[in-house]
Every structure is written in structure tokens, then in C-alpha cells.
Enzyme design. Structure first.
Site, mmCIF file in Angstrom:
data_model
loop_
_atom_site.group_PDB
_atom_site.id
_atom_site.type_symbol
_atom_site.label_atom_id
_atom_site.label_comp_id
_atom_site.label_asym_id
_atom_site.label_seq_id
_atom_site.Cartn_x
_atom_site.Cartn_y
_atom_site.Cartn_z
ATOM 1 C CB CYS A 1 -0.999 0.043 1.207
ATOM 2 S SG CYS A 1 -1.879 1.574 1.632
ATOM 3 C CG HIS A 2 1.071 5.808 -1.745
ATOM 4 N ND1 HIS A 2 1.301 6.181 -3.220
ATOM 5 C CD2 HIS A 2 1.765 6.852 -1.143
ATOM 6 C CE1 HIS A 2 2.080 7.229 -3.198
ATOM 7 N NE2 HIS A 2 2.568 7.501 -1.756
ATOM 8 C CB THR A 3 -0.141 3.629 4.289
ATOM 9 O OG1 THR A 3 -0.913 4.223 3.582
ATOM 10 C CG2 THR A 3 0.303 4.235 5.709
ATOM 11 C CG HIS B 1 -0.677 -1.543 6.081
ATOM 12 N ND1 HIS B 1 0.249 -0.979 5.284
ATOM 13 C CD2 HIS B 1 -1.825 -1.109 5.623
ATOM 14 C CE1 HIS B 1 -0.265 -0.255 4.763
ATOM 15 N NE2 HIS B 1 -1.387 -0.011 4.836
ATOM 16 C CD GLU B 2 -3.913 -3.633 0.533
ATOM 17 O OE1 GLU B 2 -3.786 -2.348 0.897
ATOM 18 O OE2 GLU B 2 -4.108 -3.892 -0.617
ATOM 19 C CB CYS C 1 -10.706 -3.909 21.964
ATOM 20 S SG CYS C 1 -11.426 -2.565 22.573
ATOM 21 C CB CYS D 1 -11.664 0.796 24.163
ATOM 22 S SG CYS D 1 -11.926 1.007 22.498
ATOM 23 C CB CYS E 1 -14.913 -0.565 20.470
ATOM 24 S SG CYS E 1 -13.268 -0.728 19.705
ATOM 25 C CB CYS F 1 -9.972 0.113 18.620
ATOM 26 S SG CYS F 1 -9.771 -0.927 19.869
ATOM 27 N NE ARG G 1 -3.132 4.507 15.895
ATOM 28 C CZ ARG G 1 -1.902 4.972 15.618
ATOM 29 N NH1 ARG G 1 -0.657 4.346 16.112
ATOM 30 N NH2 ARG G 1 -1.532 5.604 14.529
ATOM 31 C CB CYS H 1 -5.252 -1.562 3.872
ATOM 32 S SG CYS H 1 -4.904 0.258 3.930
ATOM 33 N NE ARG I 1 -3.181 -1.897 -2.205
ATOM 34 C CZ ARG I 1 -3.266 -0.529 -2.065
ATOM 35 N NH1 ARG I 1 -2.483 0.302 -3.019
ATOM 36 N NH2 ARG I 1 -3.608 0.204 -0.965
HETATM 37 N N1 LIG Z 1 -6.937 6.992 5.358
HETATM 38 C C1 LIG Z 1 -7.049 5.609 5.159
HETATM 39 O O1 LIG Z 1 -7.456 4.808 5.967
HETATM 40 C C2 LIG Z 1 -5.878 5.303 4.259
HETATM 41 C C3 LIG Z 1 -5.249 6.273 3.399
HETATM 42 N N2 LIG Z 1 -4.356 5.595 2.403
HETATM 43 C C4 LIG Z 1 -3.699 6.631 1.599
HETATM 44 O O2 LIG Z 1 -4.310 6.904 0.493
HETATM 45 C C5 LIG Z 1 -3.470 7.557 -0.487
HETATM 46 C C6 LIG Z 1 -3.870 6.762 -1.934
HETATM 47 O O3 LIG Z 1 -3.263 5.490 -1.745
HETATM 48 P P1 LIG Z 1 -3.267 4.587 -2.644
HETATM 49 O O4 LIG Z 1 -4.463 4.514 -3.857
HETATM 50 O O5 LIG Z 1 -2.651 3.047 -2.509
HETATM 51 O O6 LIG Z 1 -1.896 5.588 -3.728
HETATM 52 P P2 LIG Z 1 -1.517 5.380 -5.380
HETATM 53 O O7 LIG Z 1 -0.217 6.020 -5.315
HETATM 54 O O8 LIG Z 1 -1.584 4.055 -5.967
HETATM 55 O O9 LIG Z 1 -2.808 6.394 -6.121
HETATM 56 C C7 LIG Z 1 -2.445 7.922 -6.154
HETATM 57 C C8 LIG Z 1 -2.783 8.568 -7.219
HETATM 58 O O10 LIG Z 1 -2.783 9.970 -7.185
HETATM 59 C C9 LIG Z 1 -2.361 10.411 -8.383
HETATM 60 N N3 LIG Z 1 -1.680 11.718 -8.165
HETATM 61 C C10 LIG Z 1 -0.666 11.958 -7.732
HETATM 62 N N4 LIG Z 1 -0.456 13.208 -7.288
HETATM 63 C C11 LIG Z 1 -1.517 14.063 -8.059
HETATM 64 C C12 LIG Z 1 -2.010 15.143 -8.044
HETATM 65 N N5 LIG Z 1 -1.332 16.368 -7.523
HETATM 66 N N6 LIG Z 1 -3.241 15.554 -8.570
HETATM 67 C C13 LIG Z 1 -3.839 14.437 -9.018
HETATM 68 N N7 LIG Z 1 -3.590 13.233 -8.967
HETATM 69 C C14 LIG Z 1 -2.463 12.997 -8.314
HETATM 70 C C15 LIG Z 1 -1.477 9.315 -9.021
HETATM 71 O O11 LIG Z 1 -1.263 9.591 -10.327
HETATM 72 C C16 LIG Z 1 -1.935 8.078 -8.564
HETATM 73 O O12 LIG Z 1 -2.800 7.422 -9.474
HETATM 74 C C17 LIG Z 1 -2.241 7.384 -0.093
HETATM 75 O O13 LIG Z 1 -1.737 8.671 0.593
HETATM 76 C C18 LIG Z 1 -2.604 6.098 1.141
HETATM 77 O O14 LIG Z 1 -1.444 6.633 1.954
HETATM 78 C C19 LIG Z 1 -4.413 4.475 2.003
HETATM 79 C C20 LIG Z 1 -5.135 3.287 2.828
HETATM 80 C C21 LIG Z 1 -5.744 3.610 3.788
HETATM 81 N N1 LIG Z 2 1.431 7.314 11.387
HETATM 82 C C1 LIG Z 2 0.933 8.082 10.387
HETATM 83 C C2 LIG Z 2 -0.680 7.828 10.200
HETATM 84 C C3 LIG Z 2 -0.777 7.416 8.948
HETATM 85 C C4 LIG Z 2 -2.378 7.402 8.875
HETATM 86 O O1 LIG Z 2 -3.049 8.118 8.808
HETATM 87 N N2 LIG Z 2 -2.877 6.001 8.631
HETATM 88 C C5 LIG Z 2 -4.220 5.693 8.387
HETATM 89 C C6 LIG Z 2 -4.045 4.364 7.725
HETATM 90 S S1 LIG Z 2 -3.223 4.685 6.374
HETATM 91 C C7 LIG Z 2 -3.356 2.876 5.824
HETATM 92 O O2 LIG Z 2 -2.853 2.668 4.640
HETATM 93 C C8 LIG Z 2 -5.064 5.600 9.585
HETATM 94 O O3 LIG Z 2 -5.861 4.706 9.575
HETATM 95 N N3 LIG Z 2 -4.944 6.204 10.698
HETATM 96 C C9 LIG Z 2 -5.551 6.218 11.951
HETATM 97 C C10 LIG Z 2 -4.769 5.660 12.945
HETATM 98 O O4 LIG Z 2 -5.185 5.334 14.085
HETATM 99 O O5 LIG Z 2 -3.344 5.584 12.479
HETATM 100 C C11 LIG Z 2 1.195 9.751 10.680
HETATM 101 O O6 LIG Z 2 1.512 9.803 11.975
HETATM 102 O O7 LIG Z 2 1.230 10.388 9.809
HETATM 103 ZN ZN LIG Z 3 -2.932 0.884 3.549
HETATM 104 ZN ZN LIG Z 4 -11.487 -0.742 21.334
#
Ligand SMILES: NC(=O)C1=CN([C@@H]2O[C@H](COP(=O)(O)OP(=O)(O)OC[C@H]3O[C@@H](n4cnc5c(N)ncnc54)[C@H](O)[C@@H]3O)[C@@H](O)[C@H]2O)C=CC1
Ligand SMILES: N[C@@H](CCC(=O)N[C@@H](CSC=O)C(=O)NCC(=O)O)C(=O)O
Ligand SMILES: [Zn+2]
Ligand SMILES: [Zn+2]
Length: 379
Positions: free
Chosen positions: A47-49, A69-70, A99, A102, A105, A113, A117, A177, A372
């Protein structure tokens, strides 16, 4: 050979320093303690993260560590007091724990949760605040409570979802993820209604899962924005109906979208992690009700900004972690939806490699030529 209660030596990808190639090496994985589960990881995706933390820009990033993590795997052994999984169960590690006890949750207001964490944020297990990974006696930090770039890992029991044993683990690993994050951002966080106009910034796996979720929710227009026009063809298969490359426009992208949509979109999603784009995503929303969801993870030190007037006039700024899904309760449900062909998973997998190829897999991600990449951990 029975491994329960023994230290297991296996292969893992060690991250020793930011941006330095990952090293495939022998790592010792200690048995699970009370409330812990040792899992044989069969398949993991990138994953990008993972790349973000590896880059050194994550304030929680600690080195040396084992990223990842995926993933999906099979329970090898469990520690004292673990009742909800047993050896042989098929599982998906969940970086977002659940959990069920908490304050978070029980609130009914969030999927976050609080139980483990604080420990997972500093790369250790809750029980003794130590790592279960070591190399010749030197401890190696855990990552996100999952560390799936190892053939065996130890997770907290609240961080593992038991899934249908018939589900193909080389596919459903993605439900750890990216795919749930995009679907849930639409269904749980934004709650997109039929007929809505949606804008998605960033058409990687997460953005495409947002598109899939928006299509399922009955959105009337799904506008995909990416600086890589190569993403547009594949995005059609996930429900994107219109495409914009900001490089083709002189006006700010938010203005382009407002002009195209009679005043702005109902919902926007930032799936990149770029704070300038987060501003554009908010400002392309319709006055009075438009909601923008931040999904992308921005680097340490970055901050978002806009004129407060944007919020005074009714736009709403939200964020989502794991798409708002409660992990242990809902990941098995997502697996069942996949088994019934109600959600895509296979379509996000563009490459299959092995653990030995992990640096090549990250090159594919950095070159923007994959969605992916799934690694087979035991070839
Ligand atoms: N909040 C959450 O729970 C989660 C957050 N993430 C985050 O989500 C984001 C996306 O993850 P993925 O899809 O795996 O990444 P990815 O790298 O596969 O996709 C990102 C896309 O954004 C495009 N891009 C880059 N700069 C740009 C711009 N300035 N304008 C328009 N498009 C642009 C790229 O060409 C690419 O197609 C990452 O920051 C990742 O860390 C990922 C999983 C969970
Ligand atoms: N450690 C990072 C936190 C990054 C972040 O926001 N993680 C996401 C998941 S990204 C998955 O690919 C998230 O779920 N955050 C909630 C959490 O509890 O971590 C930072 O400090 O920037
Ligand atoms: Zn992820
Ligand atoms: Zn919990």
C-alpha cells in the site's frame, strides 16, 4: 514440525533506514504472549502507506522495522486467553484494531479503537512493550500492529479478523486496507446518496475503490481527477464517468470542476495525500452542503488550509481511517461480499510477485505503473 511455543526463524523484508532497499533476511519471531496471535502470512500486498513510512516522512516511523499491513494468512499459534481464533483459522490482520470494549469501540461513533493503538504507534506489543521480532538478538520494530512483510508475524488478538476458509487468500489480502478504505469512505463516512455528483482526486487503488463505492451508491456523475492520464482507461471499469487531468487546464482545478457541475460537487474525496489537492477537493464542493473526505495520508509537518468562509458557507471537511469500517466485525462481511461477487477485488491486482521481489514491487509503485502488487510470501 510443531512450532507452537518455539521461536520461528523465517524470511522477512527488513527496513533498516529510510529509503534504503529492504533487505530479505532471516528474522526470529517469538511465540505469541497473552492476547496475541502468531500468523503465517501467505500473501501480502503493498500500500502507498508502506512507502510513506519507508520514506522517513511518517512521524511514527521507526527503524529498523518490518513494514506491511495489507495481507492474509493462517493462524499458527495463539497466546494465553485468546478465544476468538485458533490455529488453522484463515485471517486478515487488521491495522485498525477492534476490541469491542474501549471507549471508542463502545461509542457507536467511530471505527477507531484505543486498546492497542499506543503500543502499535511505537512498534511494540501491548503486553510487555517489546517487539516479538529480532535478528540475532537485536529487536526489530513492528509496524501498524501488523508487519506483514514477514513470513510469520505476531499481532494482537483485537487486530485479526477470521474469514471464510474458502476465500482465496491471494485476493482477499486486499481487504486489509485499500479497497475497504475507498468503499467505506463513500458508504460510511460520506454516506453518498443516489443521484449525487462525486469528484475523486487520485485514481490509485483507494480512489478506484471510492469510484466503485460511489457507483454502487447510485452516484449520477463520478469525476476522476489524476495527473496521470494513463489511469483514465482503467478507471472507467470502476465507474468513473468523466476525467480531468489538471495539467490540461490553466484555471485552478476547483474552478474547473465548479464550472462543470453547476456550482460544485456533492461529495469529493482526496486519495493522494497532497495538502494542496485537499484544499482543491474542499473548494470544488457545492456551497451549502458539499462534503469533502480526506483519505490520503500527508507527510509529517504538512498542514491543510482554506478560507474559513468555505466552511461558514456550508461545506464540510471530514476524514476517514479504514473507510470507517469496524475491522473484526466487518472485514469478514466484506470477504462474503467478494465471494458473492458484489464487490471487486481481483481487478485491483495488476502484478503478482514474490517476497524476494519486494524492492521491484515498490519500484512499480513509485513508477505509477501498478494498482496493487501481491507478493507470495512462501515461494
Ligand atoms: N485513510 C486511510 O485509511 C488510508 C489512506 N491511504 C492513503 O491513500 C492514498 C492513496 O493510496 P493508493 O491509492 O494506494 O495510492 P496510489 O499511489 O496508488 O494512487 C495515487 C494516485 O494519485 C495520483 N496523483 C498524484 N499526485 C496527484 C495530483 N497532484 N493530482 C491528481 N492526482 C495525483 C497518482 O497519479 C495516482 O494515480 C495514500 O496517501 C495512502 O497513504 C491508503 C489506505 C488507507
Ligand atoms: N503514522 C501516520 C498515520 C498515518 C495514517 O493516517 N494512517 C491511516 C491508515 S493508512 C493505511 O494505509 C489510519 O488509519 N490512521 C488512523 C490511525 O489510528 O493510525 C502519521 O502519523 O502520519
Ligand atoms: Zn494501507
Ligand atoms: Zn476498542
Amino acid at each position: 514440525m510443531a512450532t507452537e511455543g518455539q521461536v520461528i526463524t523465517c524470511k522477512a523484508a527488513g527496513a533498516w533506514d529510510p529509503n534504503k532497499p529492504l533487505v530479505i533476511e532471516d528474522v526470529q519471531v517469538a511465540p505469541p504472549q497473552a492476547g496475541e496471535v502468531r500468523v503465517k502470512i501467505l500473501f501480502t500486498a503493498l500500500c502507498h502507506t508502506d512507502a510513506y513510512t519507508w520514506s522517513g516522512k511518517d512521524p511514527e516511523g521507526l527503524f529498523p522495522c518490518i513494514l506491511g499491513h495489507e495481507a492474509a494468512g493462517i493462524v499458527e499459534s495463539v497466546g494465553e486467553g485468546v478465544t476468538e481464533v485458533q490455529p488453522g483459522d484463515h485471517v486478515i490482520p487488521c491495522y485498525q484494531a477492534e476490541c469491542k470494549e474501549c471507549k471508542f469501540c463502545k461509542s457507536g461513533k467511530t471505527n477507531l479503537c484505543g486498546k492497542v493503538r499506543l503500543a502499535t504507534g511505537v512498534g511494540v506489543m501491548l503486553n510487555d512493550r517489546k517487539s516479538r521480532f529480532s535478528i540475532n538478538g537485536k529487536p526489530i520494530y513492528h509496524f501498524m500492529g501488523t508487519s506483514t512483510f514477514s513470513q510469520y508475524t505476531v499481532v494482537h488478538d483485537v487486530s485479526v479478523a477470521k474469514v471464510d476458509p474458502l476465500a482465496p487468500l491471494d485476493k482477499v489480502c486486499l481487504l486489509g486496507c485499500g479497497v475497504p478504505t475507498g468503499l467505506g469512505a463513500v458508504w460510511n463516512t460520506a454516506k453518498v446518496e443516489p443521484g449525487s455528483i462525486v469528484a475523486i482526486f487520485g485514481l490509485g487503488t483507494v480512489g478506484l475503490a471510492v469510484a466503485e463505492g460511489a457507483k454502487a451508491a447510485g452516484a449520477s456523475r463520478i469525476i476522476g481527477i489524476d495527473i496521470d492520464s494513463n489511469k483514465f482507461d482503467i478507471a472507467k471499469n470502476f465507474g468513473v464517468t468523466e476525467f480531468i487531468n489538471p495539467k490540461d487546464h490553466e484555471k485552478p482545478i476547483q474552478q474547473v470542476i465548479v464550472d462543470l457541475t453547476d456550482g460544485g460537487v456533492d461529495y469529493s474525496f482526496e486519495c493522494i495525500g497532497n495538502v494542496s489537492v485537499m484544499r482543491a477537493a474542499l473548494e470544488c464542493c457545492h456551497k451549502g452542503w458539499g462534503t469533502s473526505v480526506i483519505v490520503g495520508v500527508a507527510a509529517s509537518g504538512q498542514e491543510i488550509s482554506t478560507r474559513p468562509f468555505q466552511l461558514v458557507t456550508g461545506r464540510v471537511w471530514k476524514g476517514t481511517a479504514f473507510g470507517g469500517f469496524k475491522s473484526r466485525s466487518q472485514v469478514p462481511w466484506l470477504v462474503e461480499k467478494y465471494m458473492k461477487k458484489e464487490i471487486k477485488v481481483d481487478e485491483y491486482i495488476t502484478h503478482n510477485l514474490t517476497l524476494a521481489d519486494i524492492n521491484k514491487a515498490f519500484d512499480l509503485m513509485h513508477d505509477g505503473v501498478c494498482l496493487r502488487v501481491v507478493l507470495n510470501m512462501h515461494v
